[in-house]
Write an enzyme that holds these catalytic residues in place. Structure first.
Site, short mmCIF file in Angstrom:
data_model
loop_
_atom_site.label_atom_id
_atom_site.label_comp_id
_atom_site.label_asym_id
_atom_site.label_seq_id
_atom_site.Cartn_x
_atom_site.Cartn_y
_atom_site.Cartn_z
N GLY A 124 0.84 -1.20 0.00
CA GLY A 124 0.00 0.00 0.00
C GLY A 124 0.87 1.24 0.00
CD GLU A 239 7.57 -2.39 -6.04
OE1 GLU A 239 7.69 -1.19 -5.80
OE2 GLU A 239 6.53 -2.92 -6.47
CB THR A 368 7.47 5.16 -14.58
OG1 THR A 368 8.27 6.27 -14.16
CG2 THR A 368 6.14 5.19 -13.87
CD GLU A 370 8.80 8.09 -18.35
OE1 GLU A 370 8.27 7.32 -17.52
OE2 GLU A 370 8.57 8.00 -19.57
C1 LIG Z 1 -0.67 -3.28 -12.79
C2 LIG Z 1 -0.17 -2.38 -11.69
C3 LIG Z 1 0.00 -2.90 -10.42
C4 LIG Z 1 0.45 -2.09 -9.37
N1 LIG Z 1 0.55 -2.62 -8.10
C5 LIG Z 1 0.87 -1.79 -7.07
C6 LIG Z 1 0.82 -2.28 -5.72
O1 LIG Z 1 0.52 -3.46 -5.46
N2 LIG Z 1 1.05 -1.39 -4.72
C7 LIG Z 1 1.37 -0.07 -4.93
O2 LIG Z 1 1.60 0.66 -3.98
N3 LIG Z 1 1.43 0.41 -6.22
C8 LIG Z 1 1.19 -0.41 -7.27
N4 LIG Z 1 1.20 0.09 -8.57
C9 LIG Z 1 1.47 1.49 -8.77
C10 LIG Z 1 2.75 1.83 -9.50
O3 LIG Z 1 3.87 1.58 -8.70
C11 LIG Z 1 2.61 3.28 -9.93
O4 LIG Z 1 1.63 3.32 -10.95
C12 LIG Z 1 3.88 3.86 -10.46
O5 LIG Z 1 4.82 4.00 -9.42
C13 LIG Z 1 3.66 5.23 -11.13
O6 LIG Z 1 2.93 6.08 -10.31
P1 LIG Z 1 1.64 6.87 -10.86
O7 LIG Z 1 0.77 5.87 -11.53
O8 LIG Z 1 1.09 7.67 -9.75
O9 LIG Z 1 2.21 7.81 -11.97
P2 LIG Z 1 2.88 9.24 -11.75
O10 LIG Z 1 3.90 9.16 -10.68
O11 LIG Z 1 1.80 10.26 -11.60
O12 LIG Z 1 3.62 9.44 -13.13
C14 LIG Z 1 2.94 9.91 -14.31
C15 LIG Z 1 4.01 10.07 -15.40
O13 LIG Z 1 4.96 11.07 -14.99
C16 LIG Z 1 6.28 10.52 -15.02
N5 LIG Z 1 7.07 11.05 -13.90
C17 LIG Z 1 6.69 11.10 -12.60
N6 LIG Z 1 7.70 11.60 -11.84
C18 LIG Z 1 8.72 11.85 -12.68
C19 LIG Z 1 10.05 12.35 -12.50
N7 LIG Z 1 10.51 12.70 -11.30
N8 LIG Z 1 10.85 12.45 -13.59
C20 LIG Z 1 10.40 12.08 -14.82
N9 LIG Z 1 9.14 11.61 -15.06
C21 LIG Z 1 8.33 11.49 -14.01
C22 LIG Z 1 6.09 9.03 -14.88
O14 LIG Z 1 7.18 8.30 -15.42
C23 LIG Z 1 4.81 8.78 -15.65
O15 LIG Z 1 5.08 8.69 -17.02
C24 LIG Z 1 0.77 -0.72 -9.63
C25 LIG Z 1 0.62 -0.19 -10.92
C26 LIG Z 1 0.15 -1.00 -11.95
C27 LIG Z 1 -0.03 -0.40 -13.31
#
Ligand SMILES: Cc1cc2nc3c(=O)[nH]c(=O)nc-3n(C[C@H](O)[C@H](O)[C@H](O)COP(=O)(O)OP(=O)(O)OC[C@H]3O[C@@H](n4cnc5c(N)ncnc54)[C@H](O)[C@@H]3O)c2cc1C
Length: 385
Positions: A124, A239, A368, A370
């Site tokens: 979480g 991770e 991600t 990035e």
């Molecule tokens: C199938 C799936 C399973 C998942 N399971 C879990 C889970 O069990 N537990 C959990 O806690 N999370 C989980 N996640 C969440 C996952 O770790 C996040 O989606 C991921 O860390 C990206 O965060 P966000 O979706 O909020 O995107 P954001 O952080 O909002 O990013 C949006 C975009 O901006 C870019 N970006 C953001 N910050 C920067 C930066 N500093 N420099 C350059 N680019 C940047 C990103 O690369 C992305 O392209 C899961 C996600 C998916 C898709």
């Protein structure tokens, strides 16, 4: 550096394959595909009985010795077979965090059950407003006597609907962004927690979770109050070191299977077509590079060196290579590639169609692309923020 897996690695590979042949039945694979849930209690118990779940854990905790390179071979086989082990990986990742940062009671109550596959722990961290920037977490935990009261919401808490505990990152202070965070192991089965299903493009079921006056006893705080960022640090490093080379091998097998049976306009099998061979060759080369990057990160861990940049390199390269390969092979199959698993006559059971959808998520979760590039630039190349 020797990347060979040696006789022990080969024996381990054979052991995992034999296990999968017996326990990863078509019925189970079909169920996982349909529900989008990559966890199955009976399968995990069978892994334990076969001695595969305890691999790499210290013997005092019921573990079975295995070096990181051996573990990476096991991971490769499980991932290539799409075995339902996502819940095992999150549970063991948290159990390792508890081994490092937990108290005696937490170790005694959690680690043996994690090693035996009796509990499921979910992550979480991510919130609707923050994923990459985890330190911006807003979900609050407020002290109330011996307990903490939690309010907020978390996004993408995969397996929350079947989990026993949530490894929860919460804000407990306002002094500074990073020092105001604390990690708890929150019992999931309580009225204050609600999990709502979210289906991703790849068909995985994940959840948005709501915390409304949920409670956790202070005994289940992992590490110090305000020390959450440190507790999380090593868990996130794990991770960031995952890889998808084995998923590429599975895709390659599917595409090759298709190319051997499908016929072109000339009536000859498509495998004789130079364009087909070029695409398969490209996929094979990138799968090999992905696996070597993953093994390098594992070998470094085996030598006690944290692969701070090399783990992210493996994750970044392999997830993007998988996406490239899936797009390339999708293109190759033409309109047939659109036919998914449930569509009768789909080529290779719809594997290419699924690979394309699956690959997109791999460049997001676990950090991600990035974010991985940023880590490599800073920690690998020493560049400024
Ligand atoms: C199938 C799936 C399973 C998942 N399971 C879990 C889970 O069990 N537990 C959990 O806690 N999370 C989980 N996640 C969440 C996952 O770790 C996040 O989606 C991921 O860390 C990206 O965060 P966000 O979706 O909020 O995107 P954001 O952080 O909002 O990013 C949006 C975009 O901006 C870019 N970006 C953001 N910050 C920067 C930066 N500093 N420099 C350059 N680019 C940047 C990103 O690369 C992305 O392209 C899961 C996600 C998916 C898709």
């Amino acid at each position: 550096m020797d990347f060979g897996i040696g006789e022990r690695g080969q024996a381990l590979r054979a052991e995992v394959r034999a296990f999968l042949k017996e326990h990863l039945t078509d019925e189970l694979a079909e169920r996982c595909h349909r529900t989008g849930v990559a966890h199955d209690d009976a399968f995990v118990r069978a892994m334990h009985e076969a001695g595969l779940l305890a691999l790499g854990w210290p013997e005092e905790w019921g573990g079975r010795p295995c070096d990181p390179l051996g573990l990476s071979v096991v991971e490769e086989e499980l991932s290539k077979a799409e075995a339902p082990t996502y819940g095992v990986s999150t549970t063991h990742m948290v159990a390792r965090a508890i081994l490092r940062c937990g108290n005696d009671r937490q170790r005694a109550e959690i680690i043996p059950r994690a090693v035996r596959g009796e509990i499921l722990i979910v992550l979480g961290f991510t919130e609707p407003e923050c994923g990459s920037d985890l330190a911006a977490a807003r979900t609050r935990a407020v002290r109330d006597g011996d307990e903490w009261v939690i309010n907020g919401s978390k996004m993408f808490t995969t397996n929350a609907h079947i989990g026993d505990y949530v490894f929860l990152l919460a804000r407990t202070g306002t002094t500074s962004k990073h020092e105001g965070l604390t990690v708890f192991l929150v019992p999931a089965d309580q009225p204050g927690i609600e999990a709502q299903a979210v289906r991703t493009i790849s068909g995985e079921r994940t959840n948005i979770t709501y915390y409304r006056d949920a409670r956790v006893h202070d005994d289940w705080r992992i590490g110090d109050v305000g020390g959450g960022w440190r507790v999380l640090g090593e868990a996130l490093q794990e991770e960031h070191s995952v890889g998808f080379g084995a998923s590429m091998l599975r895709l390659l097998e599917a595409a090759e299977g298709w190319a051997r049976t499908a016929r072109g306009n000339s009536g000859r099998p498509r495998i004789t077509d130079p364009d087909v061979r070029e695409r398969l060759g490209r996929c094979a080369a990138e799968a090999e590079v992905s696996l070597l990057l993953q093994r390098r990160a594992a070998a470094m861990a085996g030598q006690g060196v944290v692969p701070v940049a090399e783990g992210p390199m493996a994750k970044l390269f392999s997830s993007e290579a998988l996406t490239r390969a899936a797009e390339d092979l999708f293109d190759l199959l033409g309109p047939d590639a659109l036919r998914g698993h449930l569509s009768p006559g789909a080529p290779e059971g719809g594997r290419v169609e699924h690979a394309l959808r699956f690959s997109l998520g791999t460049t997001i979760y676990g950090g991600t692309s990035e974010i991985q590039r940023g880590i490599i630039a800073r920690r690998g190349l020493g560049l400024p923020r």
